[in-house]
Design an enzyme around this catalytic site. Structure first.
Site, PDB file in Angstrom:
ATOM      1  N   ASN A 104      21.748  65.281-195.641  1.00 49.81           N
ATOM      2  CA  ASN A 104      20.409  64.749-195.384  1.00 49.81           C
ATOM      3  C   ASN A 104      19.443  65.907-195.606  1.00 49.81           C
ATOM      4  O   ASN A 104      19.331  66.788-194.772  1.00 49.81           O
ATOM      5  CB  ASN A 104      20.345  64.237-193.937  1.00 49.81           C
ATOM      6  CG  ASN A 104      18.944  63.810-193.520  1.00 49.81           C
ATOM      7  OD1 ASN A 104      18.049  63.702-194.360  1.00 49.81           O
ATOM      8  ND2 ASN A 104      18.767  63.570-192.233  1.00 49.81           N
ATOM      9  N   TRP A 105      18.800  65.883-196.752  1.00 50.33           N
ATOM     10  CA  TRP A 105      17.927  67.018-197.102  1.00 50.33           C
ATOM     11  C   TRP A 105      16.655  67.062-196.271  1.00 50.33           C
ATOM     12  O   TRP A 105      15.981  68.073-196.214  1.00 50.33           O
ATOM     13  CB  TRP A 105      17.557  66.955-198.595  1.00 50.33           C
ATOM     14  CG  TRP A 105      18.681  67.293-199.531  1.00 50.33           C
ATOM     15  CD1 TRP A 105      20.001  67.519-199.205  1.00 50.33           C
ATOM     16  CD2 TRP A 105      18.594  67.446-200.957  1.00 50.33           C
ATOM     17  NE1 TRP A 105      20.728  67.804-200.340  1.00 50.33           N
ATOM     18  CE2 TRP A 105      19.889  67.757-201.429  1.00 50.33           C
ATOM     19  CE3 TRP A 105      17.557  67.328-201.879  1.00 50.33           C
ATOM     20  CZ2 TRP A 105      20.167  67.980-202.776  1.00 50.33           C
ATOM     21  CZ3 TRP A 105      17.832  67.542-203.233  1.00 50.33           C
ATOM     22  CH2 TRP A 105      19.117  67.869-203.670  1.00 50.33           C
ATOM     23  N   LYS A 106      16.298  65.948-195.668  1.00 52.44           N
ATOM     24  CA  LYS A 106      15.035  65.847-194.914  1.00 52.44           C
ATOM     25  C   LYS A 106      13.856  66.208-195.821  1.00 52.44           C
ATOM     26  O   LYS A 106      13.908  65.938-197.015  1.00 52.44           O
ATOM     27  CB  LYS A 106      15.099  66.706-193.651  1.00 52.44           C
ATOM     28  CG  LYS A 106      16.343  66.390-192.811  1.00 52.44           C
ATOM     29  CD  LYS A 106      16.313  66.957-191.429  1.00 52.44           C
ATOM     30  CE  LYS A 106      17.578  66.573-190.686  1.00 52.44           C
ATOM     31  NZ  LYS A 106      17.607  67.031-189.305  1.00 52.44           N
ATOM     32  N   HIS A 143      17.238  57.281-188.202  1.00 53.59           N
ATOM     33  CA  HIS A 143      17.338  58.697-187.826  1.00 53.59           C
ATOM     34  C   HIS A 143      16.389  58.980-186.667  1.00 53.59           C
ATOM     35  O   HIS A 143      15.271  58.455-186.632  1.00 53.59           O
ATOM     36  CB  HIS A 143      17.012  59.585-189.033  1.00 53.59           C
ATOM     37  CG  HIS A 143      17.415  61.002-188.797  1.00 53.59           C
ATOM     38  ND1 HIS A 143      16.682  61.855-188.012  1.00 53.59           N
ATOM     39  CD2 HIS A 143      18.507  61.708-189.210  1.00 53.59           C
ATOM     40  CE1 HIS A 143      17.301  63.027-187.952  1.00 53.59           C
ATOM     41  NE2 HIS A 143      18.416  62.961-188.673  1.00 53.59           N
ATOM     42  N   GLU A 176      14.550  61.395-186.019  1.00 53.27           N
ATOM     43  CA  GLU A 176      13.240  61.944-186.401  1.00 53.27           C
ATOM     44  C   GLU A 176      12.281  60.828-186.804  1.00 53.27           C
ATOM     45  O   GLU A 176      11.083  60.911-186.549  1.00 53.27           O
ATOM     46  CB  GLU A 176      13.422  62.977-187.536  1.00 53.27           C
ATOM     47  CG  GLU A 176      14.074  64.255-187.006  1.00 53.27           C
ATOM     48  CD  GLU A 176      14.835  65.060-188.045  1.00 53.27           C
ATOM     49  OE1 GLU A 176      14.688  64.813-189.252  1.00 53.27           O
ATOM     50  OE2 GLU A 176      15.600  65.951-187.628  1.00 53.27           O
ATOM     51  N   GLU A 195      24.393  60.876-183.800  1.00 54.26           N
ATOM     52  CA  GLU A 195      23.728  62.172-183.833  1.00 54.26           C
ATOM     53  C   GLU A 195      23.015  62.408-182.510  1.00 54.26           C
ATOM     54  O   GLU A 195      21.885  61.929-182.309  1.00 54.26           O
ATOM     55  CB  GLU A 195      22.690  62.213-184.966  1.00 54.26           C
ATOM     56  CG  GLU A 195      23.275  61.988-186.331  1.00 54.26           C
ATOM     57  CD  GLU A 195      22.395  62.601-187.416  1.00 54.26           C
ATOM     58  OE1 GLU A 195      22.898  63.453-188.157  1.00 54.26           O
ATOM     59  OE2 GLU A 195      21.211  62.243-187.500  1.00 54.26           O
ATOM     60  N   GLY A 215      19.607  70.170-185.522  1.00 46.12           N
ATOM     61  CA  GLY A 215      18.799  71.317-185.920  1.00 46.12           C
ATOM     62  C   GLY A 215      18.668  72.378-184.837  1.00 46.12           C
ATOM     63  O   GLY A 215      17.848  73.280-184.935  1.00 46.12           O
ATOM     64  N   SER A 274      24.037  69.782-186.188  1.00 47.38           N
ATOM     65  CA  SER A 274      24.507  71.165-186.298  1.00 47.38           C
ATOM     66  C   SER A 274      25.963  71.274-186.743  1.00 47.38           C
ATOM     67  O   SER A 274      26.683  72.186-186.332  1.00 47.38           O
ATOM     68  CB  SER A 274      24.283  71.929-184.990  1.00 47.38           C
ATOM     69  OG  SER A 274      22.901  71.953-184.678  1.00 47.38           O
ATOM     70  N   GLY A 312      22.531  68.076-191.973  1.00 48.66           N
ATOM     71  CA  GLY A 312      21.143  68.410-192.283  1.00 48.66           C
ATOM     72  C   GLY A 312      21.061  69.794-192.906  1.00 48.66           C
ATOM     73  O   GLY A 312      21.335  69.976-194.098  1.00 48.66           O
ATOM     74  N   GLY A 313      20.714  70.776-192.097  1.00 48.41           N
ATOM     75  CA  GLY A 313      20.479  72.144-192.577  1.00 48.41           C
ATOM     76  C   GLY A 313      21.560  72.664-193.523  1.00 48.41           C
ATOM     77  O   GLY A 313      21.250  73.235-194.581  1.00 48.41           O
TER      78      GLY A 313
END
Ligand code: PGA
Length: 253
Positions: free
Chosen positions: A9-11, A96, A98, A168, A174, A214, A235-236
């Site tokens: 997930n590049w966000k 998600h 966010e 999640e 994150g 994470s 993600g990251g």
């Protein structure tokens, strides 16, 4: 048999040129050393059509990070599920935390988005998870159950086949704080049990359920060793080819 999947997930990261380079890199390393799980990269909308051109679809699938809750029309700035599908994308992340938190996506809105995504032939990676406060109050099961009941448990058994779940915990996204593999397994087993109540044991056993928050090269193998964890939503660590590849390779351990 359910599919093992590692999804990135590049966000809101990477401009178009950077995104194409990253997608090409991921594609190249996976062509050189084939994954033994499904791999999906979910990119911002503007990357989709270009990234679709550089991926070997038999190794890496493409997904969006969102889609509209309306079919078409006067909704300036929105991107419909049909538009996402027309880029070559096969998946879309919905629900998600966010999006729920910063863009006020309610269970009702998400229900619409899921319906439109499925109607347009997309597979949905549907996210759920509790806040730290909710976990401390031991409400995590009730929260996750409500999120599923209010947005996806209305689906038919046929539609359910195109749903992938991602647990999640918000406190792990994150933050560098991963749920322990036991905490993640406990929740994923719970989720599978409520899917079984709703859709039956066989459907539950066939449902891919991911852990996200994470997840990194250091903890992926331990997480993926658990019986109910079918992979990760990353993600990251999906923005660095070597880290993303190392997580994919955790399925080879
Ligand atoms: P993270 O994000 O891996 O950076 O914690 C996961 C996600 O939000 O999907």
């Amino acid at each position: 048999m359910r599919k093992k999947i590692v999804a990135g997930n590049w966000k809101m990261n990477e401009n178009l040129q950077e995104g194409i380079i990253l997608a090409k890199e991921i594609n190249t390393v996976l062509e050189a050393d084939k994954p033994n799980c499904g791999v999906v990269i979910c990119t911002p909308f503007i990357h989709l059509a270009s990234v679709a051109q550089v991926l070997n679809k038999s190794l890496v699938s493409l997904g969006a990070e969102n889609c509209a809750d309306k079919e078409k029309g006067a909704y300036t700035g929105e991107i419909s599920a049909a538009m996402v599908k027309s880029t070559g994308a096969e998946y879309v992340i919905l629900g998600h935390s966010e999006r729920r938190q910063y863009y006020n996506e309610t269970p009702e809105i998400l229900k619409e988005k899921v319906r439109l995504a499925l109607d347009n032939g997309l597979k949905v990676i549907f996210c759920c998870g509790e806040t730290l406060e909710e976990r401390e109050a031991e409400k995590q099961n009730a929260i996750v159950k409500a999120e599923l009941e209010n947005s996806v448990f209305n689906l038919s058994s046929t539609d359910w086949e195109n749903i992938i779940l991602a647990y999640e915990p918000i406190w792990a996204i994150g933050t560098g704080k991963t749920a322990t593999s036991d905490q993640a397994e406990e929740m994923l087993a719970y989720i599978r049990s409520i899917v079984a109540e709703k859709y039956g044991r066989e459907a539950a056993d066939d449902t891919t359920i991911l852990y996200g928050g994470s997840c990194n090269p250091g903890n992926a193998a331990e997480l993926f060793s658990k019986p109910d964890i079918d992979g990760g939503l990353i993600g990251g660590a999906s923005l660095k080819t070597s880290d993303f590849k190392a997580i994919i390779d955790a399925w080879k351990k």
